[in-house]
Design a protein around this motif. Sequence first.
Motif, PDB file in Angstrom:
ATOM      1  N   LEU A  23      -9.375 -20.830  -9.480  1.00  0.00           N
ATOM      2  CA  LEU A  23      -8.023 -20.505  -9.916  1.00  0.00           C
ATOM      3  C   LEU A  23      -7.045 -21.572  -9.446  1.00  0.00           C
ATOM      4  O   LEU A  23      -6.989 -21.877  -8.255  1.00  0.00           O
ATOM      5  CB  LEU A  23      -7.613 -19.135  -9.362  1.00  0.00           C
ATOM      6  N   ILE A  24      -6.299 -22.120 -10.392  1.00  0.00           N
ATOM      7  CA  ILE A  24      -5.238 -23.076 -10.081  1.00  0.00           C
ATOM      8  C   ILE A  24      -3.933 -22.450 -10.548  1.00  0.00           C
ATOM      9  O   ILE A  24      -3.811 -22.058 -11.713  1.00  0.00           O
ATOM     10  CB  ILE A  24      -5.446 -24.426 -10.796  1.00  0.00           C
ATOM     11  N   ILE A  25      -2.978 -22.356  -9.654  1.00  0.00           N
ATOM     12  CA  ILE A  25      -1.685 -21.749  -9.971  1.00  0.00           C
ATOM     13  C   ILE A  25      -0.628 -22.837 -10.047  1.00  0.00           C
ATOM     14  O   ILE A  25      -0.483 -23.636  -9.119  1.00  0.00           O
ATOM     15  CB  ILE A  25      -1.297 -20.712  -8.894  1.00  0.00           C
ATOM     16  N   ILE A  26       0.084 -22.873 -11.159  1.00  0.00           N
ATOM     17  CA  ILE A  26       1.251 -23.748 -11.296  1.00  0.00           C
ATOM     18  C   ILE A  26       2.458 -22.846 -11.037  1.00  0.00           C
ATOM     19  O   ILE A  26       2.820 -22.030 -11.881  1.00  0.00           O
ATOM     20  CB  ILE A  26       1.338 -24.393 -12.684  1.00  0.00           C
ATOM     21  N   ALA A  27       3.028 -22.950  -9.852  1.00  0.00           N
ATOM     22  CA  ALA A  27       4.120 -22.070  -9.445  1.00  0.00           C
ATOM     23  C   ALA A  27       5.454 -22.778  -9.568  1.00  0.00           C
ATOM     24  O   ALA A  27       5.612 -23.916  -9.120  1.00  0.00           O
ATOM     25  CB  ALA A  27       3.910 -21.604  -8.004  1.00  0.00           C
ATOM     26  N   GLY A  28       6.401 -22.099 -10.168  1.00  0.00           N
ATOM     27  CA  GLY A  28       7.743 -22.653 -10.293  1.00  0.00           C
ATOM     28  C   GLY A  28       8.656 -21.669 -10.992  1.00  0.00           C
ATOM     29  O   GLY A  28       8.190 -20.726 -11.643  1.00  0.00           O
ATOM     30  N   PRO A  29       9.953 -21.884 -10.870  1.00  0.00           N
ATOM     31  CA  PRO A  29      10.903 -20.990 -11.526  1.00  0.00           C
ATOM     32  C   PRO A  29      10.915 -21.212 -13.033  1.00  0.00           C
ATOM     33  O   PRO A  29      10.358 -22.202 -13.537  1.00  0.00           O
ATOM     34  CB  PRO A  29      12.238 -21.396 -10.893  1.00  0.00           C
ATOM     35  N   ALA A  30      11.551 -20.308 -13.739  1.00  0.00           N
ATOM     36  CA  ALA A  30      11.717 -20.460 -15.188  1.00  0.00           C
ATOM     37  C   ALA A  30      12.402 -21.793 -15.469  1.00  0.00           C
ATOM     38  O   ALA A  30      13.328 -22.193 -14.757  1.00  0.00           O
ATOM     39  CB  ALA A  30      12.543 -19.305 -15.744  1.00  0.00           C
ATOM     40  N   GLY A  31      11.915 -22.501 -16.461  1.00  0.00           N
ATOM     41  CA  GLY A  31      12.500 -23.782 -16.828  1.00  0.00           C
ATOM     42  C   GLY A  31      11.991 -24.971 -16.039  1.00  0.00           C
ATOM     43  O   GLY A  31      12.484 -26.084 -16.205  1.00  0.00           O
ATOM     44  N   ALA A  32      10.989 -24.762 -15.192  1.00  0.00           N
ATOM     45  CA  ALA A  32      10.471 -25.845 -14.345  1.00  0.00           C
ATOM     46  C   ALA A  32       9.447 -26.720 -15.069  1.00  0.00           C
ATOM     47  O   ALA A  32       8.987 -27.701 -14.520  1.00  0.00           O
ATOM     48  CB  ALA A  32       9.864 -25.277 -13.065  1.00  0.00           C
ATOM     49  N   GLY A  33       9.049 -26.338 -16.292  1.00  0.00           N
ATOM     50  CA  GLY A  33       8.099 -27.153 -17.049  1.00  0.00           C
ATOM     51  C   GLY A  33       6.665 -26.659 -16.994  1.00  0.00           C
ATOM     52  O   GLY A  33       5.746 -27.398 -17.351  1.00  0.00           O
ATOM     53  N   LYS A  34       6.448 -25.427 -16.589  1.00  0.00           N
ATOM     54  CA  LYS A  34       5.083 -24.902 -16.489  1.00  0.00           C
ATOM     55  C   LYS A  34       4.404 -24.832 -17.853  1.00  0.00           C
ATOM     56  O   LYS A  34       3.267 -25.270 -18.009  1.00  0.00           O
ATOM     57  CB  LYS A  34       5.091 -23.526 -15.818  1.00  0.00           C
ATOM     58  N   THR A  35       5.091 -24.273 -18.836  1.00  0.00           N
ATOM     59  CA  THR A  35       4.510 -24.144 -20.179  1.00  0.00           C
ATOM     60  C   THR A  35       4.248 -25.514 -20.786  1.00  0.00           C
ATOM     61  O   THR A  35       3.171 -25.757 -21.350  1.00  0.00           O
ATOM     62  CB  THR A  35       5.434 -23.313 -21.096  1.00  0.00           C
TER      63      THR A  35
END
Length: 160
Positions: A23-35
């Motif tokens: 499992l790799i988690i890309i953690a960040g607030p909304a608008g941080a570029g995760k999608t």
Amino acid sequence: MVEYLSEQVIPLINQAARLYHRLIIIAGPAGAGKTTTLQDIQQRTGALLINVNLELSRQLLELNGRQRTLQLPRLLSEIINAAGGEVVLLDNIELLFDPALQQDPLRLLQGLSRNKTLVVAWNGAVHNGYLTYAQSGHPEYRRYPSRDLLIVSPEKVELR
């Protein structure tokens, strides 16, 4: 930022394949570029990108509340397994945090990552050794020790 995050995640995919929980988690607030990062990883690797809210809500639509709680893990597993391939990218996981569904989202994702490498966009942060989701006091708030989690965030990359 997207290229930076993608460049951090792609090498971790091979590393995750050797771990108990892949499992790799890309953690960040909304608008941080995760999608956008997941879309870039999809283009580079060919891994399937799944909108969890959309796919899971379709499956849960005809079930009552109790059935939803009981069937959600199996349904999400089927969605992930139907993706094929060894790496699956998961976006829009907010439904997993719905208090009515009575799930432990991190534990669920860890269990599902035993057979496939999952790269997950997590709307939260890592602070003082904890991975959080939502704000303290919010009904969907979760706080997990970040130890033994593979986490990438716009601020840093951590393997705890």
